[in-house]
Motif scaffolding. Sequence first.
Motif, PDB file in Angstrom:
ATOM      1  N   TRP A  84       0.835  -1.205   0.000  1.00  0.00           N
ATOM      2  CA  TRP A  84       0.000   0.000   0.000  1.00  0.00           C
ATOM      3  C   TRP A  84       0.874   1.262   0.000  1.00  0.00           C
ATOM      4  CZ3 TRP A  84      -3.771   1.483   4.595  1.00  0.00           C
ATOM      5  CH2 TRP A  84      -4.485   2.624   4.237  1.00  0.00           C
ATOM      6  N   ILE A  85       1.790   1.344   0.963  1.00  0.00           N
ATOM      7  CA  ILE A  85       2.586   2.567   1.135  1.00  0.00           C
ATOM      8  C   ILE A  85       3.609   2.720   0.004  1.00  0.00           C
ATOM      9  CG2 ILE A  85       4.237   3.749   2.632  1.00  0.00           C
ATOM     10  CD1 ILE A  85       2.750   2.383   5.010  1.00  0.00           C
ATOM     11  N   PHE A  86       4.326   1.633  -0.297  1.00  0.00           N
ATOM     12  CA  PHE A  86       5.328   1.695  -1.372  1.00  0.00           C
ATOM     13  C   PHE A  86       4.650   1.958  -2.717  1.00  0.00           C
ATOM     14  CE2 PHE A  86       8.555  -0.657  -4.127  1.00  0.00           C
ATOM     15  CZ  PHE A  86       9.460   0.396  -4.113  1.00  0.00           C
ATOM     16  N   GLY A  87       3.484   1.325  -2.929  1.00  0.00           N
ATOM     17  CA  GLY A  87       2.729   1.569  -4.154  1.00  0.00           C
ATOM     18  C   GLY A  87       2.293   3.011  -4.268  1.00  0.00           C
ATOM     19  N   PHE A  88       1.840   3.577  -3.157  1.00  0.00           N
ATOM     20  CA  PHE A  88       1.431   4.984  -3.154  1.00  0.00           C
ATOM     21  C   PHE A  88       2.609   5.903  -3.460  1.00  0.00           C
ATOM     22  CE2 PHE A  88       1.398   8.953  -0.711  1.00  0.00           C
ATOM     23  CZ  PHE A  88       0.345   9.613  -1.332  1.00  0.00           C
ATOM     24  N   VAL A  89       3.761   5.635  -2.841  1.00  0.00           N
ATOM     25  CA  VAL A  89       4.945   6.469  -3.066  1.00  0.00           C
ATOM     26  C   VAL A  89       5.370   6.408  -4.532  1.00  0.00           C
ATOM     27  CG1 VAL A  89       7.397   6.748  -2.527  1.00  0.00           C
ATOM     28  CG2 VAL A  89       5.750   6.347  -0.683  1.00  0.00           C
ATOM     29  N   LEU A  93       4.987   9.741  -6.731  1.00  0.00           N
ATOM     30  CA  LEU A  93       6.273  10.313  -7.147  1.00  0.00           C
ATOM     31  C   LEU A  93       6.377  10.359  -8.669  1.00  0.00           C
ATOM     32  CD1 LEU A  93       9.164  11.311  -6.605  1.00  0.00           C
ATOM     33  CD2 LEU A  93       9.881   8.916  -6.494  1.00  0.00           C
ATOM     34  N   PHE A  94       6.208   9.201  -9.322  1.00  0.00           N
ATOM     35  CA  PHE A  94       6.367   9.147 -10.779  1.00  0.00           C
ATOM     36  C   PHE A  94       5.263   9.911 -11.502  1.00  0.00           C
ATOM     37  CE2 PHE A  94       8.840   4.955 -10.253  1.00  0.00           C
ATOM     38  CZ  PHE A  94      10.057   5.619 -10.338  1.00  0.00           C
ATOM     39  N   GLN A 124      -9.727   8.383  -6.765  1.00  0.00           N
ATOM     40  CA  GLN A 124     -10.031   7.007  -7.163  1.00  0.00           C
ATOM     41  C   GLN A 124      -8.851   6.084  -6.865  1.00  0.00           C
ATOM     42  OE1 GLN A 124     -12.911   5.576  -8.940  1.00  0.00           O
ATOM     43  NE2 GLN A 124     -11.825   3.723  -8.312  1.00  0.00           N
ATOM     44  N   ALA A 125      -7.639   6.545  -7.175  1.00  0.00           N
ATOM     45  CA  ALA A 125      -6.446   5.732  -6.910  1.00  0.00           C
ATOM     46  C   ALA A 125      -6.265   5.490  -5.420  1.00  0.00           C
ATOM     47  CB  ALA A 125      -5.212   6.410  -7.500  1.00  0.00           C
ATOM     48  N   MET A 126      -6.450   6.541  -4.611  1.00  0.00           N
ATOM     49  CA  MET A 126      -6.271   6.406  -3.168  1.00  0.00           C
ATOM     50  C   MET A 126      -7.297   5.451  -2.553  1.00  0.00           C
ATOM     51  SD  MET A 126      -3.638   8.194  -2.357  1.00  0.00           S
ATOM     52  CE  MET A 126      -3.068   7.448  -3.871  1.00  0.00           C
ATOM     53  N   GLN A 127      -8.514   5.487  -3.074  1.00  0.00           N
ATOM     54  CA  GLN A 127      -9.553   4.596  -2.560  1.00  0.00           C
ATOM     55  C   GLN A 127      -9.311   3.146  -2.962  1.00  0.00           C
ATOM     56  OE1 GLN A 127     -13.086   6.459  -4.179  1.00  0.00           O
ATOM     57  NE2 GLN A 127     -13.396   7.740  -2.370  1.00  0.00           N
ATOM     58  N   SER A 128      -8.700   2.949  -4.122  1.00  0.00           N
ATOM     59  CA  SER A 128      -8.508   1.598  -4.648  1.00  0.00           C
ATOM     60  C   SER A 128      -7.257   0.913  -4.118  1.00  0.00           C
ATOM     61  CB  SER A 128      -8.447   1.645  -6.179  1.00  0.00           C
ATOM     62  OG  SER A 128      -9.663   2.107  -6.720  1.00  0.00           O
ATOM     63  N   MET A 129      -6.234   1.680  -3.787  1.00  0.00           N
ATOM     64  CA  MET A 129      -4.946   1.080  -3.426  1.00  0.00           C
ATOM     65  C   MET A 129      -5.012   0.124  -2.233  1.00  0.00           C
ATOM     66  SD  MET A 129      -1.925   3.793  -4.209  1.00  0.00           S
ATOM     67  CE  MET A 129      -1.462   4.126  -5.912  1.00  0.00           C
ATOM     68  N   PRO A 130      -5.729   0.435  -1.153  1.00  0.00           N
ATOM     69  CA  PRO A 130      -5.801  -0.546  -0.060  1.00  0.00           C
ATOM     70  C   PRO A 130      -6.399  -1.876  -0.500  1.00  0.00           C
ATOM     71  CG  PRO A 130      -6.542   1.612   0.697  1.00  0.00           C
ATOM     72  CD  PRO A 130      -6.391   1.705  -0.787  1.00  0.00           C
ATOM     73  N   GLY A 131      -7.452  -1.829  -1.329  1.00  0.00           N
ATOM     74  CA  GLY A 131      -8.060  -3.058  -1.819  1.00  0.00           C
ATOM     75  C   GLY A 131      -7.123  -3.833  -2.717  1.00  0.00           C
ATOM     76  N   LEU A 241      11.332  -5.203 -11.667  1.00  0.00           N
ATOM     77  CA  LEU A 241      10.219  -5.270 -12.616  1.00  0.00           C
ATOM     78  C   LEU A 241       8.944  -4.698 -12.017  1.00  0.00           C
ATOM     79  CD1 LEU A 241      10.980  -8.780 -14.153  1.00  0.00           C
ATOM     80  CD2 LEU A 241      10.928  -6.613 -15.411  1.00  0.00           C
ATOM     81  N   PHE A 242       8.764  -4.868 -10.716  1.00  0.00           N
ATOM     82  CA  PHE A 242       7.605  -4.262 -10.039  1.00  0.00           C
ATOM     83  C   PHE A 242       7.640  -2.746 -10.180  1.00  0.00           C
ATOM     84  CE2 PHE A 242       5.776  -2.376  -6.149  1.00  0.00           C
ATOM     85  CZ  PHE A 242       4.473  -2.842  -6.249  1.00  0.00           C
ATOM     86  N   VAL A 243       8.816  -2.156  -9.992  1.00  0.00           N
ATOM     87  CA  VAL A 243       8.972  -0.703 -10.152  1.00  0.00           C
ATOM     88  C   VAL A 243       8.750  -0.318 -11.618  1.00  0.00           C
ATOM     89  CG1 VAL A 243      10.572   1.247  -9.959  1.00  0.00           C
ATOM     90  CG2 VAL A 243      10.540  -0.535  -8.191  1.00  0.00           C
TER      91      VAL A 243
END
Length: 345
Positions: A84-89, A93-94, A124-131, A241-243
Amino acid sequence: MDVVLELTDTFVTDYLYALAFPAKRNPYDFLDSTSNATIQDVSSWKFKTVNPYFHFEPSKYAYMSELNRDNIYRQCTTLFLITWIFGFVLYFLFATLSYLFVFDKKTMQHPKYLKHQMWLEIKQAMQSMPGMAALTVPFWLMDVRGYTRLYDTPADGPGPWYEILQYPFFILFTDACIYLIHRGLHHPLIYKRLHKPHHKWIMPTPYASHAFHPVDGWAQSLPYHIFPLLFPLNKFASVGLFVFVNFWTIMIHDGEYVANSPVINGAACHTMHHLYFNYNYGQYTTFWDRLGRSYRKPDESLFQKEQKMSEDQWKKQVKEMEQLVKEVEGEDDRTYDNAGAKKNN
């Protein structure tokens, strides 16, 4: 992901778990004051690094929680927070860098740009990221607990040749799978329930890259996690590859039409998808769209700076897009930013 988990435990979560879930009896209570025993000696958990290149010795707090690092509930919780947190960052950022230095701000004057669109995309992104993070945890857990074919060093892999070939192999496999999943998400029985939230953005900004329904975003990420279940993959390559995957997803939504290529599925191809719905489902290449007869070549005018944002180009796009919206969705329930469009007149 096991290396990322180990580093997170060492520098952050060992302290948090020791505080939130302290051991029922302090390990120091077992120490004989006359002996040289340490807290590590009396703990049932023993540290064994998963990083073959370097590691940091855990602090005493790693041994002071009822939930040690091998506890499956602790691992699930930490992996969820990392994703969640790393995905958000990564996303913020990008996407922000792309918005500031790449994205053409004139896009906001397009007749089909929504009112307050950028903030709606972020919301929308912030609401979806935890799920999306929660749905991804079982795959990370399989990585960490050794149920995948991830390997540590080149010596553990199929051979030196594979250290290079694993990257194009990964791209080819995931591109094919995402094409099938993405095209499936456009089926009438599925589209309005899952994929329509991402197609709310006719003229996306970089912040639309992760603005999905959580199940939609997770479904399109499945090939990345299925690959190491079926094929060998260097675990450090898997993190890189995830990044890369997150970075590429932002790039194809940045509206900067650089790749006028018959092979690469760049931002121009993906703009065709957002405008006209039923074309260009691929992620990296146009191969599967060509094979599936869903490829639409971007208009040449998109690669001409003066023409791509011209009023004539926009009128042409709007006319076809409005007809396709009726066919795919029925009534268009979007709220457009008419004030922004008028600035171009």
